[in-house]
Design a protein around this motif. Sequence first.
Motif, mmCIF file in Angstrom:
data_model
loop_
_atom_site.group_PDB
_atom_site.id
_atom_site.type_symbol
_atom_site.label_atom_id
_atom_site.label_comp_id
_atom_site.label_asym_id
_atom_site.label_seq_id
_atom_site.Cartn_x
_atom_site.Cartn_y
_atom_site.Cartn_z
ATOM 1 N N PHE A 71 0.843 -1.187 0.000
ATOM 2 C CA PHE A 71 0.000 0.000 0.000
ATOM 3 C C PHE A 71 0.883 1.243 0.000
ATOM 4 O O PHE A 71 1.872 1.321 0.736
ATOM 5 N N LEU A 72 0.490 2.235 -0.796
ATOM 6 C CA LEU A 72 1.217 3.494 -0.903
ATOM 7 C C LEU A 72 0.340 4.642 -0.418
ATOM 8 O O LEU A 72 -0.892 4.572 -0.467
ATOM 9 N N HIS A 73 0.992 5.697 0.028
ATOM 10 C CA HIS A 73 0.285 6.855 0.577
ATOM 11 C C HIS A 73 -0.479 7.601 -0.514
ATOM 12 O O HIS A 73 0.033 7.819 -1.616
ATOM 13 N N TYR A 74 -1.718 7.997 -0.191
ATOM 14 C CA TYR A 74 -2.522 8.794 -1.112
ATOM 15 C C TYR A 74 -2.782 10.187 -0.542
ATOM 16 O O TYR A 74 -2.464 11.184 -1.159
ATOM 17 N N CYS A 75 -3.354 10.267 0.664
ATOM 18 C CA CYS A 75 -3.573 11.555 1.309
ATOM 19 C C CYS A 75 -3.860 11.327 2.791
ATOM 20 O O CYS A 75 -4.199 10.216 3.212
ATOM 21 N N ASP A 76 -3.723 12.389 3.591
ATOM 22 C CA ASP A 76 -4.038 12.378 5.017
ATOM 23 C C ASP A 76 -5.230 13.290 5.275
ATOM 24 O O ASP A 76 -5.435 14.281 4.562
ATOM 25 N N PHE A 77 -5.995 12.966 6.312
ATOM 26 C CA PHE A 77 -7.115 13.816 6.688
ATOM 27 C C PHE A 77 -7.421 13.611 8.160
ATOM 28 O O PHE A 77 -6.866 12.729 8.815
ATOM 29 N N MET A 78 -8.312 14.456 8.684
ATOM 30 C CA MET A 78 -8.694 14.425 10.089
ATOM 31 C C MET A 78 -10.187 14.136 10.219
ATOM 32 O O MET A 78 -11.000 14.725 9.500
ATOM 33 N N LEU A 79 -10.527 13.250 11.145
ATOM 34 C CA LEU A 79 -11.921 13.060 11.523
ATOM 35 C C LEU A 79 -12.262 14.076 12.606
ATOM 36 O O LEU A 79 -11.524 14.242 13.575
#
Length: 234
Positions: A71-79
């Motif tokens: 698996f490769l990084h796509y994006c980060d986000f916050m809940l």
Amino acid sequence: AFQFVYLNSESVLPMPYQVQIIKKNYGIICWRYPQPRQMTSIHIYPVPMPVSRPIHIRCRMEYFSETHETFLHYCDFMLSETSTKQLTPPDRPICATIWRVVILQSLISVDGTCFEGSEDEDLSIEYLQSDFKVDENNDFILHPKVLVGCMRIDTVFRAEKVPKLQLLLCCQDIELNFVNQTDNTGELPKQLNKYRLRQTPNITQTFLTVHVEDLQMHSRIYSRNDFSLQTEMR
């Protein structure tokens, strides 16, 4: 329609039209499309949390690369408990059949104060709900099935965005040595014509060493005139 499967391990990849809800670490959801699809929009809706102050939980979206076999990084986000977010997909077109979201942290609430937990802390929990569990370290663990209800993901299948060929070159260790060696004739440049070389045996001197580890070169070829090349090293 997607089929939901509950697992405790991520060792098995999902089947097409299958969503895996994995209770490992802080939680993972992993799903698979029947063909490579590109993300067009990602909406993150508020998540009710059993805490007295608004907090944010770090999450990461990843895609499975058959070329890299990981698996490769796509994006980060916050809940968040209070805000709705719309994520902007990266500029580079990425098509994949398998995607997943990984929760990167747990929650702790002590006297209304929320912060990241560690294994050495012994804290008491004040708020609990059915979708939140407590482990042996007294951390709030957000159940990964909550991600299914708080995310809306729109995708599209475009055949022209799917690479026709992918190439991956990996080198674990490369060392380049740049050396100099005196001229056997003993002649020097004009700027140094008043000097003479001392007669010594030929000695090779290294004046620069370049050491590269984990070099990766990944190329995607869509057509004769449309291709991309990415290089990573450290």
